[in-house]
Design a protein around this motif. Sequence first.
Motif, PDB file in Angstrom:
ATOM      1  N   GLY A 187      -9.013   5.814  12.020  1.00 48.59           N
ATOM      2  CA  GLY A 187      -8.736   5.192  13.438  1.00 48.59           C
ATOM      3  C   GLY A 187      -8.766   4.203  14.625  1.00 48.59           C
ATOM      4  O   GLY A 187      -8.875   4.577  15.894  1.00 48.59           O
ATOM      5  N   LEU A 188      -7.274   4.048  13.678  1.00 50.13           N
ATOM      6  CA  LEU A 188      -6.364   4.372  14.676  1.00 50.13           C
ATOM      7  C   LEU A 188      -6.298   5.084  16.036  1.00 50.13           C
ATOM      8  O   LEU A 188      -6.165   4.694  17.216  1.00 50.13           O
ATOM      9  CB  LEU A 188      -4.752   3.440  14.378  1.00 50.13           C
ATOM     10  CG  LEU A 188      -4.926   2.140  12.861  1.00 50.13           C
ATOM     11  CD1 LEU A 188      -3.605   2.324  12.882  1.00 50.13           C
ATOM     12  CD2 LEU A 188      -5.112   1.408  14.244  1.00 50.13           C
ATOM     13  N   GLN A 240       1.139  -0.861   0.043  1.00 48.97           N
ATOM     14  CA  GLN A 240      -0.139  -0.084   0.009  1.00 48.97           C
ATOM     15  C   GLN A 240       0.847   1.345   0.205  1.00 48.97           C
ATOM     16  O   GLN A 240       1.948   1.257   0.709  1.00 48.97           O
ATOM     17  CB  GLN A 240      -0.653  -0.289   1.756  1.00 48.97           C
ATOM     18  CG  GLN A 240      -2.618  -1.189   1.123  1.00 48.97           C
ATOM     19  CD  GLN A 240      -3.534  -0.479   2.234  1.00 48.97           C
ATOM     20  OE1 GLN A 240      -2.584  -0.502   3.732  1.00 48.97           O
ATOM     21  NE2 GLN A 240      -4.546  -0.747   1.988  1.00 48.97           N
ATOM     22  N   GLY A 267      -1.745   2.238   4.011  1.00 49.25           N
ATOM     23  CA  GLY A 267      -3.585   2.566   4.919  1.00 49.25           C
ATOM     24  C   GLY A 267      -4.271   3.407   4.883  1.00 49.25           C
ATOM     25  O   GLY A 267      -3.513   4.512   3.602  1.00 49.25           O
ATOM     26  N   THR A 268      -5.614   3.200   4.660  1.00 48.92           N
ATOM     27  CA  THR A 268      -6.007   4.370   4.165  1.00 48.92           C
ATOM     28  C   THR A 268      -6.070   5.757   4.670  1.00 48.92           C
ATOM     29  O   THR A 268      -6.195   6.114   6.517  1.00 48.92           O
ATOM     30  CB  THR A 268      -7.651   4.841   3.845  1.00 48.92           C
ATOM     31  OG1 THR A 268      -8.127   4.032   5.047  1.00 48.92           O
ATOM     32  CG2 THR A 268      -7.676   3.184   2.169  1.00 48.92           C
ATOM     33  N   GLU A 269      -7.011   6.735   4.465  1.00 40.47           N
ATOM     34  CA  GLU A 269      -6.712   8.154   5.359  1.00 40.47           C
ATOM     35  C   GLU A 269      -7.756   7.501   6.436  1.00 40.47           C
ATOM     36  O   GLU A 269      -7.731   7.707   8.294  1.00 40.47           O
ATOM     37  CB  GLU A 269      -7.121   9.832   4.885  1.00 40.47           C
ATOM     38  CG  GLU A 269      -7.407  10.674   5.894  1.00 40.47           C
ATOM     39  CD  GLU A 269      -7.902  11.617   5.784  1.00 40.47           C
ATOM     40  OE1 GLU A 269      -7.758  12.748   6.131  1.00 40.47           O
ATOM     41  OE2 GLU A 269      -7.307  11.977   4.190  1.00 40.47           O
ATOM     42  N   ALA A 270      -8.576   7.437   6.625  1.00 39.41           N
ATOM     43  CA  ALA A 270     -10.259   6.456   7.304  1.00 39.41           C
ATOM     44  C   ALA A 270      -9.364   5.588   8.486  1.00 39.41           C
ATOM     45  O   ALA A 270      -9.962   5.017   9.369  1.00 39.41           O
ATOM     46  CB  ALA A 270     -11.022   5.894   6.281  1.00 39.41           C
ATOM     47  N   TYR A 271      -8.280   4.726   7.697  1.00 35.49           N
ATOM     48  CA  TYR A 271      -7.666   3.508   8.623  1.00 35.49           C
ATOM     49  C   TYR A 271      -6.791   4.339   9.778  1.00 35.49           C
ATOM     50  O   TYR A 271      -7.089   4.278  10.804  1.00 35.49           O
ATOM     51  CB  TYR A 271      -7.406   2.605   7.900  1.00 35.49           C
ATOM     52  CG  TYR A 271      -6.472   1.556   8.445  1.00 35.49           C
ATOM     53  CD1 TYR A 271      -7.158   0.582   9.074  1.00 35.49           C
ATOM     54  CD2 TYR A 271      -5.137   1.635   8.492  1.00 35.49           C
ATOM     55  CE1 TYR A 271      -6.079  -0.622   9.645  1.00 35.49           C
ATOM     56  CE2 TYR A 271      -4.075   0.139   9.449  1.00 35.49           C
ATOM     57  CZ  TYR A 271      -4.753  -0.479   9.778  1.00 35.49           C
ATOM     58  OH  TYR A 271      -4.504  -1.416  11.050  1.00 35.49           O
ATOM     59  N   ILE A 272      -6.063   5.193   9.217  1.00 37.61           N
ATOM     60  CA  ILE A 272      -5.016   5.804  10.012  1.00 37.61           C
ATOM     61  C   ILE A 272      -6.086   6.675  11.331  1.00 37.61           C
ATOM     62  O   ILE A 272      -5.514   6.380  12.174  1.00 37.61           O
ATOM     63  CB  ILE A 272      -3.983   6.887   9.560  1.00 37.61           C
ATOM     64  CG1 ILE A 272      -3.028   5.709   8.597  1.00 37.61           C
ATOM     65  CG2 ILE A 272      -2.866   7.731  10.092  1.00 37.61           C
ATOM     66  CD1 ILE A 272      -2.697   5.984   7.283  1.00 37.61           C
TER      67      ILE A 272
END
Length: 85
Positions: free
Chosen positions: A30-31, A3, A23-28
């Motif tokens: 979320g973390l 990725q 990862g995606t912006e949304a994934y980061i």
Amino acid sequence: MAQESVKVAVEIFGEKHVVRGEGTEAYIQGLAHEVDKKMRLISQRLPRLGIHQVAILTALNLADDLAKLREEQETLMQLLGEKTE
């Protein structure tokens, strides 16, 4: 396929940070949200702790969660291996 690395502005425990990761912006995001949530929970339970102590306890709690999940995964993999033999 690897990725692409992305840069994301996040806020954790009232501080803004720019995080670079895969990862995606949304994934980061979320973390970051999960870390923020854990830090706030620890801070509510132990209000006299400084931010660095809260961060260290949060890291230890997350490491404990990860260790338990790895152990559970290993147990499940062993059970699956025994059933397929």
